[in-house]
Structures are given as structure tokens and as C-alpha cells.
Write an enzyme that holds these catalytic residues in place. Structure first.
Site, PDB file in Angstrom:
ATOM      1  CE1 TYR A   1      24.713   8.550  -8.715  1.00  0.00           C
ATOM      2  CE2 TYR A   1      22.552   9.127  -7.386  1.00  0.00           C
ATOM      3  CZ  TYR A   1      23.251   8.248  -8.173  1.00  0.00           C
ATOM      4  OH  TYR A   1      22.141   7.444  -8.691  1.00  0.00           O
TER       5      TYR A   1
ATOM      6  CG  HIS B   1      24.498   2.950  -7.453  1.00  0.00           C
ATOM      7  ND1 HIS B   1      24.650   3.692  -6.337  1.00  0.00           N
ATOM      8  CD2 HIS B   1      23.993   2.464  -8.764  1.00  0.00           C
ATOM      9  CE1 HIS B   1      24.980   4.541  -7.786  1.00  0.00           C
ATOM     10  NE2 HIS B   1      24.137   4.287  -9.073  1.00  0.00           N
TER      11      HIS B   1
ATOM     12  CE  LYS C   1      19.786   4.658  -7.501  1.00  0.00           C
ATOM     13  NZ  LYS C   1      20.417   6.189  -6.375  1.00  0.00           N
TER      14      LYS C   1
ATOM     15  N   GLY D   1      10.362  12.160  -9.241  1.00  0.00           N
ATOM     16  CA  GLY D   1      11.749  12.782  -8.197  1.00  0.00           C
ATOM     17  C   GLY D   1      12.925  13.289  -8.603  1.00  0.00           C
ATOM     18  CG  LEU D   2      16.117  16.995  -7.640  1.00  0.00           C
ATOM     19  CD1 LEU D   2      15.688  17.590  -8.446  1.00  0.00           C
ATOM     20  CD2 LEU D   2      16.485  17.638  -5.954  1.00  0.00           C
ATOM     21  N   GLY D   3      16.616  14.004  -8.918  1.00  0.00           N
ATOM     22  CA  GLY D   3      17.586  13.000  -9.079  1.00  0.00           C
ATOM     23  C   GLY D   3      19.199  13.543  -8.646  1.00  0.00           C
TER      24      GLY D   3
ATOM     25  N   GLY E   1       0.919  -1.138  -0.892  1.00  0.00           N
ATOM     26  CA  GLY E   1       0.001  -0.144   0.073  1.00  0.00           C
ATOM     27  C   GLY E   1       0.781   1.095  -0.005  1.00  0.00           C
TER      28      GLY E   1
ATOM     29  CG  ASP F   1      17.258   8.217  -7.127  1.00  0.00           C
ATOM     30  OD1 ASP F   1      17.037   7.126  -7.153  1.00  0.00           O
ATOM     31  OD2 ASP F   1      18.364   8.048  -7.526  1.00  0.00           O
TER      32      ASP F   1
ATOM     33  N   PRO G   1       6.325   8.676  -5.039  1.00  0.00           N
ATOM     34  CG  PRO G   1       6.869  10.600  -3.960  1.00  0.00           C
ATOM     35  CD  PRO G   1       6.654   9.231  -3.657  1.00  0.00           C
TER      36      PRO G   1
END
Ligand code: A2P
Length: 320
Positions: A48, A110, A77, A16-18, A9, A43, A13
Site C-alpha cells: 500500500y 497477501h 501482509k 478495522g480501518l482499511g 483466546g 489493516d 476487533p
């Protein structure tokens, strides 16, 4: 915002913002401006190099009352040097500490690639560990443990083809709920999308705008954002080319994580959910598929590496 549903459930969204390639010094402002604009999904990944700053932005937004933790969907990730069971809990705890969170909403393997624990970016064959030594099933069983321990609500993978997914599906007690892969009109992933549908695995599209190819013109790489078919459809709907690409992906039921550090583009990308493409547009875009990868995986397959492109990308029963 439109969401996709998981079997328990929970709603993720769809936009998403990368944060891949968002530099420290830029990403905090980007995340705050995204949350103010209405984004509820970010995300992230430790590779990164910016999770600490993303965490500062999230903490600031929560402290200011702009958003509650439970309203946010945060994905991160597991990096390739932490696939062994003993390295997994420290890896997720470091990510949680940087993001200043108690739990993740989604944690992904990843890549189906294993490095030695002290190697972040492999430079020679010896930096890798053969997949037979640390099989994907072992790492996946570790992911199931992380979920049971409450460190993440959902688990999945990234950059998995149907063959690597099948290994987990056939041998483990739970299957991934998400596979995050490169996906845009030049790489429509029709077989993988079909396979994941049959297995109730959701897809997230990374690099949905073509990974900034327009800024690397000298490299002779095809630019999806400026493609004439996309521009014509944008003119028809009085929107931007980026919005066409994003609304195309949403209409196919995939989650999208467009990266931007520019507040205007962050807003523009969120507004793509209001653009409704018609069947004629979808047919035109379907003709653009050329199996082209901006993130082609060759950085894992140099001489001496135990990995090759077939292992990464060949779909079951399909030779590339
Ligand atoms: P910027 O961060 O300066 O906005 P992808 O998500 O496919 O990897 O694409 C990200 C690239 O596309 C980045 O270079 C980003 O630059 C740029 N970008 C993001 N949103 C838009 C947009 N709406 N229009 C044009 N370029 C965009």
C-alpha cells in the site's frame, strides 16, 4: 467493540480501518482520527506504500497515551516477491520497522502468487515464479516460523480459495487462522464462508463498501453503495447505505476493514456495529449476489503468466 475470538483466546476487533488506497499525506490523519474515534484495529500492507506513515500515527497515539500497544490489533501482509524462506524475515522486519512495532497481531500471505524477488509489480510473464518452484506450503511453513519467533501473534492468508487453503490444511502442521478476501453483497462468498467455518478459519471482508466504485462511474462497474435494495434498507433503519453493508457483513460473522480517510465516514463506519438488520433485510440482500469482483485478479493473469483465474478463484469442485 465486538470481536471475534481465536483459539488461544485473543480477540480481534470486528471492525478495522482499511488503508489500501489511503495516500501518504492522508493516512496519518486517518489513523489518528480512527484511534480517537475508538478503532483498535488497523489493516496494513507494505504494497500500500504507506506503512511508514501508519507507523507514525500509531507511535503518536501511543506516545500521547490515547492507546496502549496491547490494545491495538495490527495486521500486515507478506508481498508476492518475498515468498521464499530467505526473504520472509527481512520482509516482516521491514514492515515492523516501518510500523514502529515489535510484533504484529496478524501476518497474512497477501496473494497465492509468487514474483521474482526484485519484482514488486510484474509487467511480463518472466517476472513471475511458478507456484511449483516456491509452493504455498513452503511459504506457509515460513509463516509458522515467523510466529514461533514472536514476530507475529497470528498467521493467515489472503485471496485464497478453498483449494489453496486445503493444500496448507492437508500438508502443514498448522492451518491459517484467517483468510482475507473481497466480500460484499455482490460477492457473498457463500461456499468459501461455509468451507472456512468447517475448518475454523475466520474471514475478513476487504472492499466491503465496493472499493470506491461510485467514483469510477465511467468504467461501467456496478455500484453496491447506491443499490436500491441497500438504500431501501438504510431508509428503514434510518442509517446510511454504507452502514447497511457493514452491519450485513458483521451479522454474517466476518471481520470488516472499510477504508476511509474522511473522519466523518470513519466514525460512521464504526457506528455500523449498532445497526441491527433483521431476517427480512438479510433475505433481500442475499438476492443481490452476482459473483462480481471489484479486485478480479486479472493483473496476475496476463499472457505469459503461469497463473490463471481458475487457480485464484475456483472453489474446490466448482468450475468458473
Ligand atoms: P473515503 O476514503 O474518501 O471515505 P472499500 O473499503 O470497500 O474499499 O471502500 C472504500 C471506498 O469507500 C473509499 O473510496 C472511501 O472513500 C469510501 N467510503 C468509506 N466509507 C464510506 C462511507 N461511510 N460512505 C461512503 N463512502 C465511503
Amino acid at each position: 467493540m465486538t470481536s471475534i475470538n481465536f483459539s488461544n483466546g485473543d480477540e480481534m476487533p470486528i471492525i478495522g480501518l482499511g488503508t489500501w488506497k489511503s495516500k501518504p499525506g492522508e493516512v496519518k490523519v486517518a489513523v489518528i482520527s480512527a484511534i480517537k474515534e475508538g478503532y483498535r484495529h488497523i489493516d496494513c500492507a507494505p504494497i500500500y506504500g504507506n506503512e511508514f506513515e501508519v507507523g507514525e500515527a500509531i507511535a503518536e497515539c501511543i506516545a500521547k497515551g490515547l492507546v496502549k500497544r496491547e490494545e491495538l490489533w495490527i495486521t500486515s501482509k507478506l508481498w508476492n516477491n518475498a515468498h521464499r524462506r530467505e526473504n520472509m524475515v527481512p520482509a516482516i522486519k521491514k514492515t515492523l520497522s516501518d510500523l514502529k512495532l515489535d510484533y504484529l497481531d496478524l501476518y497474512l500471505i497477501h496473494w497465492p502468487i509468487v514474483h521474482k524477488p526484485d519484482i514488486v509489480n510484474p509487467k511480463e510473464g518472466n517476472d513471475f515464479i511458478n507456484i511449483n518452484e516456491v509452493p504455498l506450503t513452503e511459504t506457509w511453513n515460513g509463516m509458522i516460523e515467523l510466529k514461533k519467533a514472536g514476530l507475529t501473534k497470528h498467521i493467515g492468508v489472503a485471496n485464497f480459495n478453498s483449494k489453496n487453503l486445503n493444500e496448507l490444511i492437508k500438508n502443514c502442521e498448522e492451518k491459517p487462522e484467517m483468510n482475507q478476501v473481497e466480500l460484499h453483497p455482490f460477492l457473498q462468498q457463500i461456499e468459501l464462508l461455509q468451507f472456512c467455518k468447517t475448518q475454523s478459519i475466520q474471514l475478513t471482508a476487504y472492499s466491503p463498501l465496493g472499493s470506491g466504485a461510485e467514483s469510477r462511474k465511467g468504467d461501467h462497474i456496478p455500484v453496491i453503495l447506491g443499490h436500491e435494495v441497500i438504500v431501501q434498507i438504510a431508509d428503514k433503519h434510518k442509517c446510511t447505505a454504507a452502514q447497511v453493508l457493514l452491519s450485513w457483513a458483521i451479522k454474517r460473522g466476518t471481520v470488516i476493514i472499510p477504508k476511509s480517510v474522511n473522519p466523518n465516514r470513519i466514525a460512521e463506519n464504526l457506528a455500523s456495529q449498532n445497526i441491527k438488520l433483521d431476517e427480512e433485510d438479510m433475505i433481500k440482500i442475499s438476492g443481490l449476489d452476482r459473483q462480481y469482483r471489484y479486485v478480479d485478479g486479472t493483473f496476475w493473469t496476463f499472457e505469459g503468466s503461469p497463473y490463471d483465474l481458475d487457480f485464484l478463484w475456483a472453489e474446490e469442485n466448482v468450475i468458473i
